[in-house]
Design a protein around this motif. Structure first.
Motif, PDB file in Angstrom:
ATOM      1  N   LEU A   1      -8.905  12.110  11.686  1.00 21.43           N
ATOM      2  CA  LEU A   1      -8.795  12.952  13.145  1.00 21.43           C
ATOM      3  C   LEU A   1      -9.354  14.348  13.122  1.00 21.43           C
ATOM      4  N   THR A   2      -9.231  15.011  11.871  1.00 17.09           N
ATOM      5  CA  THR A   2      -9.839  16.437  11.807  1.00 17.09           C
ATOM      6  C   THR A   2     -11.478  16.374  11.689  1.00 17.09           C
ATOM      7  N   PHE A   3     -12.008  15.242  11.021  1.00 22.78           N
ATOM      8  CA  PHE A   3     -13.213  15.159  11.026  1.00 22.78           C
ATOM      9  C   PHE A   3     -13.915  14.835  12.419  1.00 22.78           C
ATOM     10  N   SER A   4     -13.207  14.017  13.252  1.00 27.29           N
ATOM     11  CA  SER A   4     -13.821  13.670  14.481  1.00 27.29           C
ATOM     12  C   SER A   4     -13.827  14.711  15.272  1.00 27.29           C
ATOM     13  N   VAL A   5     -12.626  15.637  15.164  1.00 26.96           N
ATOM     14  CA  VAL A   5     -12.785  16.874  16.061  1.00 26.96           C
ATOM     15  C   VAL A   5     -13.973  17.610  15.768  1.00 26.96           C
ATOM     16  N   PHE A   6     -13.940  18.048  14.499  1.00 28.46           N
ATOM     17  CA  PHE A   6     -14.925  18.881  14.070  1.00 28.46           C
ATOM     18  C   PHE A   6     -16.268  18.383  14.419  1.00 28.46           C
ATOM     19  N   TRP A   7     -16.653  17.058  14.185  1.00 25.35           N
ATOM     20  CA  TRP A   7     -17.963  16.503  14.463  1.00 25.35           C
ATOM     21  C   TRP A   7     -18.376  16.533  16.024  1.00 25.35           C
ATOM     22  N   ILE A   8     -17.589  16.331  16.792  1.00 20.77           N
ATOM     23  CA  ILE A   8     -17.411  16.538  18.255  1.00 20.77           C
ATOM     24  C   ILE A   8     -17.834  17.820  18.630  1.00 20.77           C
ATOM     25  N   LEU A   9     -16.946  18.930  18.205  1.00 25.34           N
ATOM     26  CA  LEU A   9     -17.388  20.258  18.348  1.00 25.34           C
ATOM     27  C   LEU A   9     -18.631  20.825  17.899  1.00 25.34           C
ATOM     28  N   TYR A  10     -18.819  20.385  16.646  1.00 23.45           N
ATOM     29  CA  TYR A  10     -20.288  20.956  16.074  1.00 23.45           C
ATOM     30  C   TYR A  10     -21.588  20.282  16.822  1.00 23.45           C
ATOM     31  N   GLN A  11     -21.432  18.808  17.337  1.00 28.80           N
ATOM     32  CA  GLN A  11     -22.515  18.396  18.067  1.00 28.80           C
ATOM     33  C   GLN A  11     -22.770  18.887  19.234  1.00 28.80           C
ATOM     34  N   LYS A  12     -21.427  19.394  20.217  1.00 31.27           N
ATOM     35  CA  LYS A  12     -21.740  20.013  21.520  1.00 31.27           C
ATOM     36  C   LYS A  12     -22.112  21.360  21.217  1.00 31.27           C
ATOM     37  N   ARG A  13     -21.906  21.964  20.170  1.00 34.47           N
ATOM     38  CA  ARG A  13     -22.461  23.260  19.917  1.00 34.47           C
ATOM     39  C   ARG A  13     -23.850  23.337  19.452  1.00 34.47           C
TER      40      ARG A  13
ATOM     41  N   PRO B   1       0.967  -1.117   0.211  1.00 32.82           N
ATOM     42  CA  PRO B   1       0.036  -0.112   0.011  1.00 32.82           C
ATOM     43  C   PRO B   1       0.875   1.142   0.027  1.00 32.82           C
ATOM     44  N   SER B   2       0.511   2.216  -0.547  1.00 30.69           N
ATOM     45  CA  SER B   2       0.982   3.519  -0.648  1.00 30.69           C
ATOM     46  C   SER B   2       0.832   4.296   0.549  1.00 30.69           C
ATOM     47  N   ARG B   3       1.828   4.473   1.502  1.00 33.47           N
ATOM     48  CA  ARG B   3       1.709   4.900   2.860  1.00 33.47           C
ATOM     49  C   ARG B   3       1.247   6.515   2.997  1.00 33.47           C
ATOM     50  N   PHE B   4       1.799   7.112   2.338  1.00 30.81           N
ATOM     51  CA  PHE B   4       1.560   8.659   2.358  1.00 30.81           C
ATOM     52  C   PHE B   4      -0.083   8.997   2.099  1.00 30.81           C
ATOM     53  N   PRO B   5      -0.975   8.432   1.124  1.00 33.34           N
ATOM     54  CA  PRO B   5      -2.249   8.324   1.218  1.00 33.34           C
ATOM     55  C   PRO B   5      -2.845   8.122   2.486  1.00 33.34           C
ATOM     56  N   GLN B   6      -2.190   6.813   3.044  1.00 32.32           N
ATOM     57  CA  GLN B   6      -2.795   6.329   4.525  1.00 32.32           C
ATOM     58  C   GLN B   6      -2.710   7.545   5.579  1.00 32.32           C
ATOM     59  N   LEU B   7      -1.373   8.064   5.712  1.00 30.46           N
ATOM     60  CA  LEU B   7      -1.320   8.872   6.573  1.00 30.46           C
ATOM     61  C   LEU B   7      -2.183  10.341   6.476  1.00 30.46           C
ATOM     62  N   PHE B   8      -2.407  10.635   5.182  1.00 29.04           N
ATOM     63  CA  PHE B   8      -3.487  11.673   4.903  1.00 29.04           C
ATOM     64  C   PHE B   8      -4.985  11.300   5.496  1.00 29.04           C
ATOM     65  N   LEU B   9      -5.163   9.890   5.179  1.00 29.18           N
ATOM     66  CA  LEU B   9      -6.379   9.374   5.921  1.00 29.18           C
ATOM     67  C   LEU B   9      -6.526   9.565   7.136  1.00 29.18           C
TER      68      LEU B   9
END
Length: 342
Positions: A320-332, A307-315
């Protein structure tokens, strides 16, 4: 106002599921899925399967800006790919074609020994396994620097070959093309199935120092450029070199080898994602004696792409970015609903 258990499960459960899926895909499922796409070798006659490890170049301690995190991730990538390659290919032998360490030539003794301990933890070899190691320029120098004899002695003192099951069937030799004409015998069978030369640097590329040490060989295994290639040298005039490249999805390369056949050189790509190339993999070589009476030998070659590792790291970064924004948005949103009710 406390959230209900179902509400908390909704807020945190979706990010947890996403992150869990990404971890499983990146660290396990992607390797398994790709391994199902690796082409199978035909079993014709008696075959020896050889796993080729080229340019793993374990990250060192001097020139790595991300330090222990980068070493941990790169080591894990090498180890996981190697485990799947051994599991799917079931090799009789493993050959390491040099550049085992990235800073082997100019590292301190303490760093060298620590890298060695990491290496034997990544590339586990069971007792009795047939294994051959050769050095590359990152291990002992030679490409743009003087060869270090102390590093060469250290390399071959630590990396010992075991050719118990191969020595009566094959004649293996090693050369180092950054030096003058040289050929070191590893095994010498009385009636070899094939004469095989191992070289870190590709033999049939004019840009590297060329000698005639490989002209009596049947098969040459090389690495160094981090890419894959197949060279066929026609023994008869006009003695041309035919070149082809293997890509993801290419069929197994199959050719007869012997003193009346073209000399075949198989160049294996790097197995490390840190070498600046998009495609990484382990080489799979099968050498089969088809007919003992006529001493007919066939070689098969393919690449077990990783597997190409750099696309995995971007994934990972996306999850992580989605999870943080999701939690902040739901709490707001919950906070706004609570304020409206008041």
């Amino acid at each position: 106002m406390r959230s209900s258990p179902s509400r908390r499960g909704y807020i945190y459960g979706i990010p947890a599921l996403l992150l869990g899926f990404v971890v499983l895909w990146n660290e396990s499922w992607s390797y398994w899925w790709l391994s199902t796409q690796w082409v199978e070798h035909e079993e014709k006659g008696r075959c020896d399967r050889i796993l080729i490890v080229a340019d793993p170049q374990l990250i060192g301690y001097k020139n790595e800006k991300f330090g222990s995190i980068a070493r941990w991730d790169s080591d894990r990538y090498l180890s996981t790919g190697y485990s799947y390659a051994k599991w799917r290919f079931r090799p009789n032998a493993v050959i390491f074609l040099g550049d085992l360490f990235d800073e082997g030539f100019d590292s301190s003794d303490d760093d060298w020994h620590e890298t060695y301990e990491r290496f034997i933890g990544i590339y586990t070899i069971d007792n009795g396994d047939n294994t051959i190691y050769i050095a590359g320029d990152n291990d002992i120098g030679g490409e743009s620097e003087i060869i270090s004899e102390s590093r060469r002695n250290q390399f071959y003192n630590y990396f010992r070959n075991n050719v118990t099951d191969l020595k009566n069937r094959y004649s293996f030799s090693e050369t180092y093309l950054f030096e003058n004409r040289n050929l070191k015998e590893i095994t010498k069978a009385q009636v070899p199935i094939a004469k095989v030369m191992l070289t870190h640097v590709p033999y049939f590329i004019e840009g590297y120092k060329h000698t005639d040490v490989g002209m009596g060989m049947d098969l040459i295994l090389s690495a160094h450029d981090h890419t894959t290639g197949i060279y066929e040298y026609q023994r008869n005039p006009p003695q041309a070199v035919l070149f082809s490249r293997i890509y993801d999805g290419s069929p197994t390369y199959i050719s007869k080898i012997g003193q009346t056949e073209p000399i075949v050189e198989l160049q294996t790509p790097t197995c490390s994602y840190r070498m600046g190339v998009y495609s990484m993999g382990y080489g799979a070589v099968s050498i089969c004696r088809i007919d003992d009476a006529y001493r007919s030998t066939q070689v098969q070659y393919s690449v077990m792409w990783l597997p190409s590792r750099f696309p995995q790291l971007f994934l990972y970064l996306f999850a992580l970015t989605f999870s943080v924004f999701w939690i902040l948005y739901q709490k707001r949103c919950r906070s706004r609903r609570y304020s409206w009710l008041l």
